[in-house]
Design a protein around this motif. Structure first.
Motif, short mmCIF file in Angstrom:
data_model
loop_
_atom_site.label_atom_id
_atom_site.label_comp_id
_atom_site.label_asym_id
_atom_site.label_seq_id
_atom_site.Cartn_x
_atom_site.Cartn_y
_atom_site.Cartn_z
N VAL A 275 0.84 -1.20 0.00
CA VAL A 275 0.00 0.00 0.00
C VAL A 275 0.87 1.25 0.00
O VAL A 275 2.10 1.17 0.14
N ALA A 276 0.22 2.38 -0.15
CA ALA A 276 0.93 3.66 -0.14
C ALA A 276 0.10 4.68 0.62
O ALA A 276 -1.06 4.44 0.95
N GLN A 277 0.73 5.86 0.88
CA GLN A 277 0.03 6.96 1.54
C GLN A 277 -0.16 8.11 0.55
O GLN A 277 0.61 8.27 -0.39
N ALA A 278 -1.17 8.91 0.80
CA ALA A 278 -1.55 9.96 -0.15
C ALA A 278 -0.45 11.00 -0.34
O ALA A 278 -0.34 11.60 -1.42
N ASP A 279 0.38 11.24 0.68
CA ASP A 279 1.41 12.26 0.56
C ASP A 279 2.71 11.73 -0.04
O ASP A 279 3.70 12.46 -0.18
N MET A 280 2.71 10.47 -0.44
CA MET A 280 3.91 9.88 -1.06
C MET A 280 4.13 10.49 -2.44
O MET A 280 3.18 10.73 -3.19
N LEU A 281 5.38 10.76 -2.77
CA LEU A 281 5.71 11.27 -4.10
C LEU A 281 5.39 10.21 -5.14
O LEU A 281 5.62 9.02 -4.94
N ALA A 282 4.85 10.65 -6.27
CA ALA A 282 4.51 9.72 -7.34
C ALA A 282 5.74 8.97 -7.83
O ALA A 282 5.69 7.78 -8.16
N ALA A 283 6.89 9.67 -7.87
CA ALA A 283 8.13 9.03 -8.30
C ALA A 283 8.54 7.93 -7.34
O ALA A 283 9.07 6.89 -7.75
N GLN A 284 8.28 8.13 -6.05
CA GLN A 284 8.58 7.11 -5.05
C GLN A 284 7.68 5.90 -5.23
O GLN A 284 8.11 4.75 -5.12
#
Length: 321
Positions: A275-284
């Motif tokens: 999963v990911a978090q909303a504030d994660m950079l798209a590149a990350q």
């Protein structure tokens, strides 16, 4: 006929040697120069004439984009009014291979009178410019790649590399980050890669594919078809993510004795998905997806509830990929 390949290889070998020779000049003078620029309360003003000026412009640009505010001033223009750009809080970085460039030396008395710190980069430690500076960084090379010894080749390469060494040393000292870098690169694909966050591109609300853990496989297929992301999140009664079902999972169960009309999605879903978090950079997020060899991510909040979803197509449309 001239052997162009052999000549070119010889040029590269000579310039590689010139760069290697710079290591001996990463000394106390280099460190002092970096300290002066690090403590600068104003701007770093880079000055150089001719080819040194071209290299100086690149060094100024590299400093500016890596956290050290800087700009280039042509010494000829400086003598005709542009010295007004320099203040006592600035640091002046002068570049001259000989250390005797007349246009540069002509403005040194004014720089001294203003009170700005002066750093020189020359190939001659005994030069006038080296002696007048607060600290001198040597960029002496043994041989120019030009067989006539006239065209600046190895010397300009060495100067550029020394400038890069300064810029990166200062970047590290300032704790300069990718986010800081992005602030000066908002345009184009580079800015998108550095600034865009998953909250900017994720599918949310009614566009978010999600079903209950009590749902049948056929219901998952309907949800995936409606939302068009090639996946759906599976949640429990508390709306917490418990699994994921994707197009890939569907292909893998085709050969199994599965009844999509009777079997629950929990029997075939992927448990504990990435999963990911909303504030994660798209590149990350792209790095994670490439590393995990997956085509999409569910974005969750602090309660592990799905709030968004995105896939490779979203990264492609946004210019990150």
């Amino acid at each position: 006929m001239k052997n162009f390949k052999e000549i070119a290889k010889n040029v590269i070998n000579i310039e590689q040697q010139a760069i290697a020779e710079l290591l001996q000049y990463i000394d106390d003078n280099f460190e002092k120069a970096c300290h002066i620029m690090y403590q600068c309360q104003g701007r770093v003003i880079v000055i150089g004439m001719g080819k040194s000026g071209h290299i100086g412009g690149k060094i100024a640009a590299t400093l500016a984009k890596t956290g050290t505010p800087a700009f280039f001033v042509h010494p000829g223009e400086a003598s005709h009014g542009d010295l007004g750009m320099i203040t006592k809080d600035d640091v002046v970085l002068t570049i001259s291979n000989s250390g005797e460039t007349g246009e540069v030396l002509a403005i040194i008395p004014v720089i001294k009178r203003i009170g700005a710190k002066l750093i020189s980069m020359t190939g001659n430690t005994s030069s006038t410019l080296a002696k007048l500076a607060d600290t001198h960084v040597c960029i002496k090379i043994t041989t120019e790649a030009c067989p006539l010894g006239l065209a600046p080749t190895s010397s300009t390469t060495a100067t550029l590399v020394m400038g890069d060494a300064m810029a990166v040393a200062l970047l590290n000292a300032r704790g300069f980050t990718a986010d800081d870098f992005a602030l000066s690169h908002p345009g184009g694909s580079l800015g998108k890669r550095l600034l865009l966050r998953l909250s900017d591109i994720m599918h949310q609300g009614e566009r978010l594919p999600v079903i209950s853990e009590n749902a049948l496989i056929k219901e998952a297929l309907v949800e995936m078809s409606l939302k068009g992301l090639g996946m759906t999140a599976i949640v429990n009664a508390k709306n917490q993510l418990v699994g994921l079902f994707t197009d890939g999972d569907l292909r893998r169960i085709l050969d199994l004795q599965i009844d999509i009309h009777q079997d629950k999605i929990t029997t075939v879903m992927t448990k504990s998905p990435t999963v990911a978090q909303a504030d994660m950079l798209a590149a990350q997020a792209l790095n994670i997806m490439e590393d995990k060899k997956i085509n999409g991510l569910i974005i969750v909040d602090e309660h592990h509830s799905p709030i968004g979803a995105m896939n490779m197509h979203d990264l492609l449309r946004s210019g990150v990929l």
